[in-house]
Design a protein around this motif. Structure first.
Motif, PDB file in Angstrom:
ATOM      1  N   TYR A  74       0.845  -1.202   0.000  1.00  0.00           N
ATOM      2  CA  TYR A  74       0.000   0.000   0.000  1.00  0.00           C
ATOM      3  C   TYR A  74       0.882   1.253   0.000  1.00  0.00           C
ATOM      4  O   TYR A  74       1.875   1.321   0.739  1.00  0.00           O
ATOM      5  CB  TYR A  74      -0.884  -0.010   1.242  1.00  0.00           C
ATOM      6  CG  TYR A  74      -1.675   1.254   1.494  1.00  0.00           C
ATOM      7  CD1 TYR A  74      -2.839   1.537   0.775  1.00  0.00           C
ATOM      8  CD2 TYR A  74      -1.275   2.166   2.470  1.00  0.00           C
ATOM      9  CE1 TYR A  74      -3.572   2.698   1.022  1.00  0.00           C
ATOM     10  CE2 TYR A  74      -2.002   3.316   2.729  1.00  0.00           C
ATOM     11  CZ  TYR A  74      -3.149   3.574   1.993  1.00  0.00           C
ATOM     12  OH  TYR A  74      -3.862   4.720   2.252  1.00  0.00           O
ATOM     13  N   THR A 114       3.600   0.585  11.125  1.00  0.00           N
ATOM     14  CA  THR A 114       3.039   0.818   9.792  1.00  0.00           C
ATOM     15  C   THR A 114       3.449   2.217   9.336  1.00  0.00           C
ATOM     16  O   THR A 114       4.200   2.912  10.036  1.00  0.00           O
ATOM     17  CB  THR A 114       1.494   0.757   9.804  1.00  0.00           C
ATOM     18  OG1 THR A 114       0.996   1.921  10.493  1.00  0.00           O
ATOM     19  CG2 THR A 114       0.970  -0.500  10.503  1.00  0.00           C
ATOM     20  N   ASP A 141       2.830   1.075   3.531  1.00  0.00           N
ATOM     21  CA  ASP A 141       2.711   0.006   4.516  1.00  0.00           C
ATOM     22  C   ASP A 141       3.424  -1.201   3.908  1.00  0.00           C
ATOM     23  O   ASP A 141       3.065  -1.647   2.795  1.00  0.00           O
ATOM     24  CB  ASP A 141       1.240  -0.376   4.778  1.00  0.00           C
ATOM     25  CG  ASP A 141       0.507   0.619   5.663  1.00  0.00           C
ATOM     26  OD1 ASP A 141       1.153   1.482   6.282  1.00  0.00           O
ATOM     27  OD2 ASP A 141      -0.743   0.520   5.729  1.00  0.00           O
ATOM     28  N   GLY A 186      -0.497  -3.404   7.967  1.00  0.00           N
ATOM     29  CA  GLY A 186      -1.394  -2.280   7.766  1.00  0.00           C
ATOM     30  C   GLY A 186      -2.405  -2.582   6.669  1.00  0.00           C
ATOM     31  O   GLY A 186      -3.092  -3.606   6.708  1.00  0.00           O
ATOM     32  N   ARG A 187      -2.461  -1.699   5.691  1.00  0.00           N
ATOM     33  CA  ARG A 187      -3.439  -1.857   4.609  1.00  0.00           C
ATOM     34  C   ARG A 187      -2.957  -2.792   3.497  1.00  0.00           C
ATOM     35  O   ARG A 187      -3.624  -2.930   2.477  1.00  0.00           O
ATOM     36  CB  ARG A 187      -3.810  -0.483   4.057  1.00  0.00           C
ATOM     37  CG  ARG A 187      -4.634   0.314   5.067  1.00  0.00           C
ATOM     38  CD  ARG A 187      -4.934   1.723   4.597  1.00  0.00           C
ATOM     39  NE  ARG A 187      -5.864   2.383   5.517  1.00  0.00           N
ATOM     40  CZ  ARG A 187      -6.281   3.638   5.382  1.00  0.00           C
ATOM     41  NH1 ARG A 187      -5.853   4.370   4.370  1.00  0.00           N
ATOM     42  NH2 ARG A 187      -7.131   4.158   6.249  1.00  0.00           N
ATOM     43  N   ALA A 229      -2.443  -6.509   2.470  1.00  0.00           N
ATOM     44  CA  ALA A 229      -3.161  -7.704   2.929  1.00  0.00           C
ATOM     45  C   ALA A 229      -2.258  -8.824   3.432  1.00  0.00           C
ATOM     46  O   ALA A 229      -1.107  -8.962   3.018  1.00  0.00           O
ATOM     47  CB  ALA A 229      -4.011  -8.235   1.787  1.00  0.00           C
TER      48      ALA A 229
END
Lengths: 338, 338
Positions: free
Chosen positions: B62, B85, B114, B119-120, B122
């Motif tokens: 991300y 993050t 990230d 974090g965002r 996956a």
């Protein structure tokens, strides 16, 4: 019919003059957490370099915000749905402006959250490590899941089933690969009801001295649950394609004074997962009307806006819908302020 | 001595005129992912409501970015360290401006990532579910860990051990609770070397046609590994308190043409975890000098800046350090551009 013409006209008007291109002027931006509690564990780690025993903080909700220069509206809080993060509201899969920026450009201070145990909001690895070490039975592993593309296809209503596409679909499926990258594991089945994100939203609303909660899908019910904790700082609720509305025969008092919009896209009656939810929300909206509440339920094709998926904030007409929503908020929330 | 006076003077000068208060003017902002690949699994879910079989996308990184109006510098990419993050670079625990905004205000397009599986970005829950269902032995659970406050205390060099504090400590420990909320589970021990974030950084650098990689701690080595993949679009490297530098007797060619700063805070020689790493980085910097490279190693107290923890981007003097760093970049990266 009058309502339909009004909305369609407003939509066309607003869509004709989208606010883009000019630099964005931000008074203040940043991020913080709401909530969180300390947990002690002896299985934080199975690695020699990191101690197994200690205290971690979990249960907090990450919030990123932007306050535009000359903020003129009640702040909005954007709450993502199942298997997703706050990324839902940012740049769309095909690279267009997200609602997070659009609302800032319209004068709304905007707060984007990651639900508890999602994205930048921490999770607790203790049980995994305890099972790994043989201290806890494997069936005690928390029920974390990811939604596969194939099953998600119907849930997000891109078509009746993977890979069929509904005619007139507005979701930018040519960049679906970028959308799949947004999906993350979902921990919500590990939590009791209400989800811990709900008290965190309540605390955020109090901190902001009033906010419009805009929720989506699995989080659709959260603003209602938040209002049930304390309605005072909930200036409005926009529940987009909720997994469920409050029960029509339940206690409606917490919601009576709040301007509420329950918003649906297209193809809902063609989707076995969604049709009953729309029906249940219609019953809620009807009960609210009878009880003197300010609840409106809008199904976009019924006001002339067609082709929207479950991810309508990322559909090709996402900013037109946002513009219409700003109009709704101006009429129903802003105009009602003292 | 001359260098020390120069730096201290520059620091004082820049600290005297911090750029705050005025609205931030953003030409463009948004987010996207780099990388990612599809994985098929039969254990995505153990819940009846979500299909166990399907395809998910993992391995993507991300990236959230902001391009200031009138961007005047080479873009910077901010890379967080262990157990954290992209939040690392945002608002500090005591509520001050983060480096993410500071660099934008100084004219740098700024990219905050990230790391993969954080974090965002996956993660894949398949193995957990497979173990839960008895299909995979528990010892196959990936080695995910969280760092407890007590152990992290010494790692972040707030003091020699929890809860002792080094004299003159600049980290805002009165709001340490807000810092602990930033910490998340770390999946990096589940990955081979180089970490998948490294090729993603390389792809990002190519996409940006040049970026300065600013890394921290466990990610300290990533910019070097990225340069080893392709040095062409690495305009500069700032490695803050790296877990390790490239080997002094290794292949230094990938780094020779790149302006490199290895930056350290205070109390390093008092920390058994960090003192050997500083020593190893000094050897690298010395070898680079001999090889004709443009590598500088700076230990802040040696240029008169005292009290910095491992989290120097959040310490009380974080913006003074950022101002000094902008000066270093202007002299060593910007001035060298065509």
């Amino acid at each position: 019919m009058i309502a339909k013409v009004f909305y369609a006209g407003l939509l066309a008007l607003l869509a004709a003059a989208p606010a883009v291109a000019e630099p964005l002027s931000i008074e203040k931006q940043g991020s913080f957490f709401i909530g969180g509690h300390d947990v002690k564990s002896d299985t934080l780690s199975t690695l020699p370099a990191y101690a197994p025993s200690g205290t971690i903080t979990v249960g907090q909700m990450y919030v990123r915000y932007q306050i535009p220069a000359g903020a003129s509206h009640t702040p909005v809080t954007l709450i993502h749905g199942c298997c997703l993060t706050g990324k839902t509201w940012e740049t769309t899969p095909d690279g267009r402006m997200g609602w997070d920026e659009y609302f800032v450009r319209q004068g709304f201070s905007t707060y984007v959250i990651d639900q508890v145990a999602r994205g930048r909001s921490a999770t607790d690895p203790s049980t995994f490590n305890s099972v790994k070490l043989g201290k806890t039975p494997p069936d005690q592993i928390p029920p974390i899941f990811s939604a596969g593309h194939e099953a998600a296809w119907a849930i997000f209503r891109f078509g009746p089933e993977y890979p069929q596409v509904f005619e007139g679909m507005q979701f930018p499926l040519e960049t679906q690969g970028e959308f799949w990258k947004q999906m993350v594991s979902d921990w919500n089945a590990t939590f009791p009801t209400p989800n811990p994100t709900v008290p965190a939203l309540s605390e955020l609303a109090i901190k902001l001295k009033g906010t419009i909660l805009i929720s989506h899908s699995a989080s659709g019910i959260y603003p209602f649950q938040t209002a049930a904790l304390s309605a005072q700082d909930i200036a409005g609720i926009v529940s987009i394609e909720p997994g469920g509305c409050p029960a029509a025969d339940g206690d409606l008092k917490p919601y009576i004074q709040i301007p509420i919009l329950v918003l649906w896209g297209d193809y809902v009656d063609l989707a076995p997962r969604w049709a009953p939810r729309l029906k249940q929300c219609r019953a809620f909206a009807e009960a609210m009307k009878k009880a003197g509440g300010k609840t409106e339920l809008v199904v976009l094709p019924e006001i002339g806006v067609k082709g929207n998926s479950h991810m309508l904030m990322q559909d090709r007409n996402s900013l037109e819908i946002a513009a219409w929503l700003v109009g709704w908020l101006n009429k129903n929330v802003e105009a009602k302020k003292n």
